[in-house]
Design a protein around this motif. Structure first.
Motif, PDB file in Angstrom:
ATOM      1  N   GLY A 612       0.858  -1.159  -0.011  1.00  0.00           N
ATOM      2  CA  GLY A 612      -0.056   0.017  -0.013  1.00  0.00           C
ATOM      3  C   GLY A 612       0.920   1.061   0.070  1.00  0.00           C
ATOM      4  N   PRO A 613       0.081   2.307  -0.140  1.00  0.00           N
ATOM      5  CA  PRO A 613       0.840   3.624  -0.342  1.00  0.00           C
ATOM      6  C   PRO A 613       1.487   4.408   0.952  1.00  0.00           C
ATOM      7  CG  PRO A 613      -1.620   3.996   0.075  1.00  0.00           C
ATOM      8  CD  PRO A 613      -1.414   2.347  -0.231  1.00  0.00           C
ATOM      9  N   ASP A 614       1.061   3.454   2.057  1.00  0.00           N
ATOM     10  CA  ASP A 614       1.518   3.769   3.394  1.00  0.00           C
ATOM     11  C   ASP A 614       2.751   2.862   3.724  1.00  0.00           C
ATOM     12  OD1 ASP A 614       0.196   1.481   3.661  1.00  0.00           O
ATOM     13  OD2 ASP A 614      -1.417   2.287   4.973  1.00  0.00           O
ATOM     14  N   VAL A 615       3.440   2.110   2.893  1.00  0.00           N
ATOM     15  CA  VAL A 615       4.592   1.222   3.298  1.00  0.00           C
ATOM     16  C   VAL A 615       5.675   1.646   2.540  1.00  0.00           C
ATOM     17  CG1 VAL A 615       5.515  -1.044   3.094  1.00  0.00           C
ATOM     18  CG2 VAL A 615       2.984  -0.665   3.650  1.00  0.00           C
ATOM     19  N   PRO A 616       6.759   2.177   3.111  1.00  0.00           N
ATOM     20  CA  PRO A 616       8.095   2.559   2.195  1.00  0.00           C
ATOM     21  C   PRO A 616       8.459   1.684   1.348  1.00  0.00           C
ATOM     22  CG  PRO A 616       7.949   3.471   4.669  1.00  0.00           C
ATOM     23  CD  PRO A 616       6.795   2.399   4.474  1.00  0.00           C
ATOM     24  N   PRO A 617       8.903   2.187   0.446  1.00  0.00           N
ATOM     25  CA  PRO A 617       9.530   1.213  -0.581  1.00  0.00           C
ATOM     26  C   PRO A 617      10.405   0.052  -0.095  1.00  0.00           C
ATOM     27  CG  PRO A 617       9.563   3.483  -1.514  1.00  0.00           C
ATOM     28  CD  PRO A 617       9.150   3.502  -0.082  1.00  0.00           C
ATOM     29  N   ALA A 618      11.252   0.508   0.642  1.00  0.00           N
ATOM     30  CA  ALA A 618      12.385  -0.403   1.311  1.00  0.00           C
ATOM     31  C   ALA A 618      11.489  -1.777   1.991  1.00  0.00           C
ATOM     32  CB  ALA A 618      13.205  -0.024   2.134  1.00  0.00           C
ATOM     33  N   ASP A 619      10.328  -1.647   2.627  1.00  0.00           N
ATOM     34  CA  ASP A 619       9.526  -2.509   3.377  1.00  0.00           C
ATOM     35  C   ASP A 619       8.165  -2.831   2.445  1.00  0.00           C
ATOM     36  OD1 ASP A 619      11.019  -2.651   6.110  1.00  0.00           O
ATOM     37  OD2 ASP A 619      10.512  -0.479   5.667  1.00  0.00           O
ATOM     38  N   ASN A 620       8.192  -2.429   1.202  1.00  0.00           N
ATOM     39  CA  ASN A 620       7.084  -2.849   0.170  1.00  0.00           C
ATOM     40  C   ASN A 620       7.375  -3.772  -0.675  1.00  0.00           C
ATOM     41  OD1 ASN A 620       5.257  -2.366  -1.924  1.00  0.00           O
ATOM     42  ND2 ASN A 620       4.586  -0.413  -0.723  1.00  0.00           N
ATOM     43  N   PRO A 621       7.007  -5.057  -0.567  1.00  0.00           N
ATOM     44  CA  PRO A 621       7.522  -6.222  -1.527  1.00  0.00           C
ATOM     45  C   PRO A 621       7.200  -5.595  -2.878  1.00  0.00           C
ATOM     46  CG  PRO A 621       5.505  -6.879  -0.391  1.00  0.00           C
ATOM     47  CD  PRO A 621       5.993  -5.430   0.300  1.00  0.00           C
ATOM     48  N   GLY A 622       5.954  -4.947  -3.377  1.00  0.00           N
ATOM     49  CA  GLY A 622       5.608  -5.144  -4.662  1.00  0.00           C
ATOM     50  C   GLY A 622       6.564  -3.838  -5.307  1.00  0.00           C
ATOM     51  N   ALA A 623       6.691  -2.734  -4.284  1.00  0.00           N
ATOM     52  CA  ALA A 623       7.640  -1.720  -4.793  1.00  0.00           C
ATOM     53  C   ALA A 623       9.042  -2.002  -5.011  1.00  0.00           C
ATOM     54  CB  ALA A 623       7.582  -0.572  -3.877  1.00  0.00           C
ATOM     55  N   THR A 624       9.338  -2.926  -3.947  1.00  0.00           N
ATOM     56  CA  THR A 624      10.965  -3.250  -4.098  1.00  0.00           C
ATOM     57  C   THR A 624      11.093  -4.158  -5.555  1.00  0.00           C
ATOM     58  OG1 THR A 624      11.063  -3.328  -1.706  1.00  0.00           O
ATOM     59  CG2 THR A 624      12.700  -4.873  -2.841  1.00  0.00           C
ATOM     60  N   LEU A 625      10.393  -5.212  -5.610  1.00  0.00           N
ATOM     61  CA  LEU A 625      10.607  -5.947  -6.917  1.00  0.00           C
ATOM     62  C   LEU A 625      10.554  -5.157  -8.074  1.00  0.00           C
ATOM     63  CD1 LEU A 625      10.560  -8.642  -7.988  1.00  0.00           C
ATOM     64  CD2 LEU A 625       8.100  -8.793  -8.090  1.00  0.00           C
ATOM     65  N   GLY A 626       9.503  -4.116  -8.249  1.00  0.00           N
ATOM     66  CA  GLY A 626       9.594  -3.235  -9.256  1.00  0.00           C
ATOM     67  C   GLY A 626      10.905  -2.375  -9.444  1.00  0.00           C
ATOM     68  N   ILE A 737       1.933  -4.266  -8.846  1.00  0.00           N
ATOM     69  CA  ILE A 737       2.401  -3.091  -8.413  1.00  0.00           C
ATOM     70  C   ILE A 737       3.942  -2.946  -8.975  1.00  0.00           C
ATOM     71  CG2 ILE A 737       3.578  -2.067  -6.145  1.00  0.00           C
ATOM     72  CD1 ILE A 737       0.936  -1.227  -6.272  1.00  0.00           C
ATOM     73  N   ALA A 738       4.769  -4.221  -8.928  1.00  0.00           N
ATOM     74  CA  ALA A 738       5.958  -4.061  -9.473  1.00  0.00           C
ATOM     75  C   ALA A 738       6.355  -3.916 -10.896  1.00  0.00           C
ATOM     76  CB  ALA A 738       6.494  -5.750  -9.149  1.00  0.00           C
ATOM     77  N   THR A 739       5.360  -4.247 -11.810  1.00  0.00           N
ATOM     78  CA  THR A 739       5.250  -3.584 -12.967  1.00  0.00           C
ATOM     79  C   THR A 739       5.002  -2.147 -13.234  1.00  0.00           C
ATOM     80  OG1 THR A 739       4.384  -6.058 -13.635  1.00  0.00           O
ATOM     81  CG2 THR A 739       4.018  -4.275 -15.327  1.00  0.00           C
ATOM     82  N   ALA A 740       4.150  -1.531 -12.562  1.00  0.00           N
ATOM     83  CA  ALA A 740       3.796  -0.114 -12.607  1.00  0.00           C
ATOM     84  C   ALA A 740       4.993   0.546 -11.975  1.00  0.00           C
ATOM     85  CB  ALA A 740       2.462   0.153 -11.823  1.00  0.00           C
ATOM     86  N   VAL A 741       5.918  -0.148 -10.994  1.00  0.00           N
ATOM     87  CA  VAL A 741       6.849   0.705 -10.151  1.00  0.00           C
ATOM     88  C   VAL A 741       7.890   0.564 -11.641  1.00  0.00           C
ATOM     89  CG1 VAL A 741       8.519   0.739  -8.622  1.00  0.00           C
ATOM     90  CG2 VAL A 741       6.246   0.463  -8.160  1.00  0.00           C
ATOM     91  N   ALA A 742       8.088  -0.509 -11.995  1.00  0.00           N
ATOM     92  CA  ALA A 742       9.237  -0.778 -13.129  1.00  0.00           C
ATOM     93  C   ALA A 742       9.180   0.058 -14.186  1.00  0.00           C
ATOM     94  CB  ALA A 742       9.130  -2.247 -13.448  1.00  0.00           C
ATOM     95  N   GLY A 743       7.620   0.211 -14.772  1.00  0.00           N
ATOM     96  CA  GLY A 743       7.468   1.018 -15.605  1.00  0.00           C
ATOM     97  C   GLY A 743       7.896   2.520 -15.475  1.00  0.00           C
TER      98      GLY A 743
END
Length: 951
Positions: A612-626, A737-743
């Motif tokens: 979610g938006p409230d989880v910083p990237p380093a602790d956010n599994p989708g964002a980290t993968l992206g 989420i990972a794909t959106a971040v990677a993009g």
């Protein structure tokens, strides 16, 4: 008596800038109230973070909350924090009652992420006020340009406000006037102004830290010793001087025009001295308490400062002393070229950032606590990266955190990508809770399917409409009492006939999935099977066996209603096809085969919260993968190789489409590699990232050892552990989420597919030509070798003709595949039936290329891959070497109501595909099989093995 307890004798209330659960539960807060005369408490994210991250005080409470229902990270934090605030407010309630509401307050801060937004600040403050439900709560709102009108509104609502981040006298005056205006608004609507309290928190020590630094710079530049001494004499004095002059403004504002409100019982808004812990060790540890004592003020102290003042503080009414000297200090500061207003502006800006940083740290701690409590309920993710890539990902992660990029993504800010139309395609972010709200409709449909006693469900769809359901069918199968699900996403006549042969048309439910309703393949396949069912059951009964999943207002909806379909389910227009598996496009077929869709969605929700938006990237599994994928792509590691345990192996085909179609455009992107044969480790070059989806039930066989070998060899490996296949629901959202971040990291629009559309246009043009002439435009082969005709671009014709003369098909392929260099990939695109036999023979050829040429390999069956990896092949990096395989249809099938056959459509699709590859300057070769397809494929595979062996 002690100095701390005697502060009220001088008109000042002592508040504590600290709060933690154990501090309340063990009675420490109550003792401070009883023994030291403590009269209030302030809290902030940094205080809560230390308590949550560094102690076990919140472990059981977290487990209890999550045991009742899952919560977002922000929701979990708020539950924990509000419980503490209520407890503290109850401890301080006697103070509140005894002082007539002058003291006894506990402060809770609105999200610092809202500091620059007025309406969201108002909404959150109102929500806090309602949910905490204590009259001695103060909601903390920053004195930003957006915060000041929020303060006025909230005071007008009768909500107690602690105004934070005050540094400037001018801004303080705006805040005081906003408070007064709010009280006037409350009085005008009949509210009780006597029940409203507010403090204006003037930050002290941070001013000296900032000004002292500027003074040191001025001293270093000054040449005159006297000037140096004068400047040095200002150090450590500006913050107190600024506060004294602010207090004088307070006296003017609340001793004159405030009389009418005061007569109605209104309290003056007290100045509260915050940030009173001494930062500079050269100054007294009680400096900012001793020098700011005066009537009707508050000093909120951190525990160390409070202990120090209790021990050796000296009491006097210092606040009104030497006001003239304070004016002289401020004048001297201005004369030195230092603007206190400019300093204040910068401190507010820095303060907003520091508060957000603290909130990030807090929410990261809550996220980790949530993961610990959930255990195997949440799939775990570990990354092993080469140091250079790890450093790049860490840098990107910090940039995303500090810039709030993930929150902006969730808030649908198109500028996260390219600033075009991305915002309208982001309804998948909130899809899971939306589908949970209307899950009853699916439950009812599921019951009706079971009662209808179908043998099979045939899903007709392409791309996102079919790949997600295929994963569900292959992973979970049909529950007892429910029909099995088969997917048809091909126009190949052989595959259509093989699919039809499995079905009893009288006992089959057909789900036609098409978002737009205009996609060619679902339309003609629907026409074919609808005609067949009509002949088996009667035209009037055919519709009762059909269900449509489509967007509202689509041509498919119109067709479904005209043909009397049993049901029409609607997708959301703001959800693109490849992001639709958690929508009706995935859930309707899931319901039809007996999957518990409510449990499925709640399982997915666990990952939604984790990402979610409230989880910083380093602790956010989708964002980290992206961030790993995007950073790797930018560094040349753009081949995303998917490995999965056998029980969840089909997930790769879904992820392949998501990654390729979302990121492969503008000459950039990720090239997903799914189902590649496992070969010795030295066959893998340095252009790879490996993602390993691993079931922890021991079913992974040799894959654990293979993944470990890759990691040991220095390849980047992201491992995702699933306790069971049921947890696969989580992975759909993680990868989205990972794909959106990677993009965003790559710098493209992750939600369009321009080159897929180009291929569709070519196909329509060629289909129209067939309808007019009865055949495709004739092409002359470059060469013919046995049952294989070779077609190439004009530029390659002479080279491949000579190669064919010299060594037949193997020599032609040697010349073509020889064009693949380091960092390239080879893709075999076969327009034939997708079945185990064809797959096996082409996998052998793929393995030979991988082993001998050390380049990534892809295998796609047309036209299925056109709606998947086809986008990346045409629009992504120009690193592909393509072998297209076509064949004559041994037994073609007519399409009802059209002059086209399925074989002709498939040929048009292949030709359209090749035409766009040519337009994009891709390296391609078409091999056409005449006669037996199996023999032709074997011939091609053998020639590929020979070609790469000779290289």
């Amino acid at each position: 008596m002690n100095p701390l307890k005697s502060l009220p004798d001088h008109g000042q209330a002592a508040w504590l800038d600290f709060l933690a659960r154990g501090f309340i539960d063990k009675g420490d807060l109550a003792r401070l109230v009883a023994e030291d005369g403590l009269r209030g408490v302030t809290s902030n994210p940094s205080i809560f973070e230390k308590a949550i991250a560094d102690t076990d005080e919140y472990s059981q409470a977290t487990a209890d909350l999550l045991g009742q229902s899952d919560l977002s990270v922000m929701g979990l934090y708020e539950h924990l924090a509000m419980a503490d605030i209520r407890k503290a407010a109850d401890v301080l309630r006697p103070v509140y009652d005894a002082t007539g509401g002058a003291d006894g307050y506990v402060s809770l801060e609105v999200s610092p992420y809202l500091a620059l937004e007025t309406e969201p600040t108002v909404e959150e403050a109102r929500r806090f006020w309602k949910e905490v439900d204590r009259p001695n709560l103060m909601v903390k709102v920053p004195a930003t340009k957006a915060g000041i009108p929020a303060i006025r509104t909230l005071i007008g609502d009768g909500i107690n406000i602690n105004v934070t981040l005050l540094f400037s006298q001018e801004v303080y005056e705006e805040v005081a006037k906003a408070y007064i205006a709010g009280l006037e608004a409350l009085a005008a609507k009949g509210g009780d102004v006597s029940r409203v309290a507010s403090v204006a928190s003037f930050f002290i020590s941070r001013i000296d830290v900032a000004v002292d630094k500027l003074l040191d710079q001025a001293i270093a530049k000054a040449n005159d010793p006297d000037e140096k001494a004068r400047l040095a004499g200002l150090k450590g004095k500006v913050a107190i001087a600024n506060a004294k002059l602010a207090y004088r403004r307070y006296q003017r504002l609340f001793n004159g025009g405030f009389a009418q409100l005061k007569a109605k019982g209104a309290h003056a808004q007290r100045l509260l001295w915050a940030s009173t812990g001494t930062k500079n060790k050269a100054y007294s540890d009680v400096l900012y308490v001793e020098e700011l004592i005066g009537p009707n003020t508050v000093n909120t102290m951190p525990p160390a400062t409070m202990d120090a003042f209790r021990d050796h503080g000296r009491l006097r009414n210092s606040l009104e002393e030497n006001v003239g000297e304070a004016e002289a200090i401020m004048a001297a500061l201005a004369k030195a070229g230092i603007s206190i207003e400019a300093v204040a502006d910068e401190l507010v800006s820095d303060g907003v950032k520091l508060f957000a940083d603290a909130a990030d740290k807090l929410l990261g701690a809550v996220a980790r606590r949530r993961i610990t409590v959930l255990g195997a309920q949440l799939n775990t993710q570990t990354t092993a990266l080469p140091q250079t890539l790890a450093d790049g990902v860490a840098h990107a992660s910090e940039a995303w955190r500090s810039e709030g990029s993930l929150r902006r993504l969730w808030h649908r800010d198109a500028a996260v990508w390219t600033g075009k139309d991305e915002a309208k395609w982001l309804d998948w972010l909130t899809l899971v809770p939306e589908e949970l709200k209307r899950v009853d409709e699916l439950v009812a449909f599921q019951r009706e399917v079971a009662e209808a006693d179908f043998d099979h469900v045939l899903l007709i769809g392409m791309g996102g409409s079919s790949l997600g359901p295929e994963v569900l069918a292959e992973t979970f199968g049909a529950a007892d009492g429910y029909p099995a699900l088969t997917i048809i996403d091909s126009t190949d006549p052989e595959q259509i006939a093989a699919t039809e042969a499995k079905l009893d048309l009288r006992r089959t439910l057909f789900i036609v999935s098409s978002k737009s309703g205009s996609t060619l393949e679902p339309n003609i396949l629907k026409d074919y099977f609808f005609d067949k069912v009509g002949k088996a059951l009667g035209r009037d009964e055919a519709g009762s066996r059909f269900v449509a999943v489509t967007d509202p207002g689509s041509s498919m909806e119109k067709t479904a209603k005209a043909d009397g379909f049993w049901r029409v389910f609607y997708g959301l227009p703001g959800v693109g096809g490849r992001y639709s598996v958690l929508s009706r496009f995935g859930l309707v077929p899931a319901a039809a085969i007996g999957i518990n869709v409510e449990v499925f969605l709640k399982t997915a929700q666990e990952m939604v919260y984790a990402c979610g938006p409230d989880v910083p990237p380093a602790d956010n599994p989708g964002a980290t993968l992206g961030l790993v994928l995007g950073t790797a792509a930018n560094a040349g590691r753009d081949k995303v190789t998917l490995i999965a345990s056998p029980g969840i192996a089909t997930f790769g085909a879904w992820a392949e489409q998501l990654l390729a179609e979302s990121t492969g455009k503008q000459g950039k992107g990720l090239i997903p590699v799914d189902g590649e044969p496992e070969v010795p480790i030295d066959a893998y070059a340095g252009d790879r990232v490996f993602i390993y989806l691993r079931l922890t039930d021991g079913s992974s066989g040799t894959q654990d050892a293979f993944a470990e070998t890759l990691r040991a060899a220095g390849h980047p490996v992201v491992r995702i552990d699933l306790a069971s296949r049921d947890r696969l629901a989580e992975e759909f959202f993680r990868f989205e989420i990972a794909t959106a971040v990677a993009g965003a990291v790559i710098g493209i629009n992750a939600f369009d597919q321009p080159d897929v559309e180009a291929s569709k246009i070519k196909t329509r043009e060629l289909s129209a030509a067939i309808e007019q002439t009865g055949h495709l435009p004739q092409e002359t082969p470059t060469a013919i070798t046995g049952p294989i005709s070779v077609f190439s671009s004009e530029a390659d014709r002479e080279q491949f003709d000579l190669a064919a003369e010299a060594g037949g098909l193997a020599e032609v392929l040697r010349a073509h595949l020889g064009r693949a260099k380091a960092g390239d990939y080879v893709a075999i695109l076969a327009y034939v039936a997708r079945n185990p036999a064809h797959h096996e023979v082409l996998q052998k050829a793929r393995k030979a290329v991988l082993v001998e040429r050390r380049v990534a390999t892809c295998l796609g069956f047309g036209p299925r891959f056109l709606h998947s990896t086809g986008q990346a092949y045409k629009g992504g990096p120009n690193s592909g070497v393509f072998v297209q395989i076509t064949a004559d249809a041994a037994h073609d099938i007519a399409i009802p109501g059209r002059s086209l056959s399925f074989g002709q459509v498939e040929a048009a699709q292949a030709a359209g595909d090749l035409g766009v590859l040519a337009e994009r300057g891709r390296r391609y070769l078409r091999l056409h099989i005449s006669g037996d397809v199996a023999h032709g494929l074997a011939t091609i595979a053998e020639a590929i093995e020979q070609a790469v062996a000779r290289a």
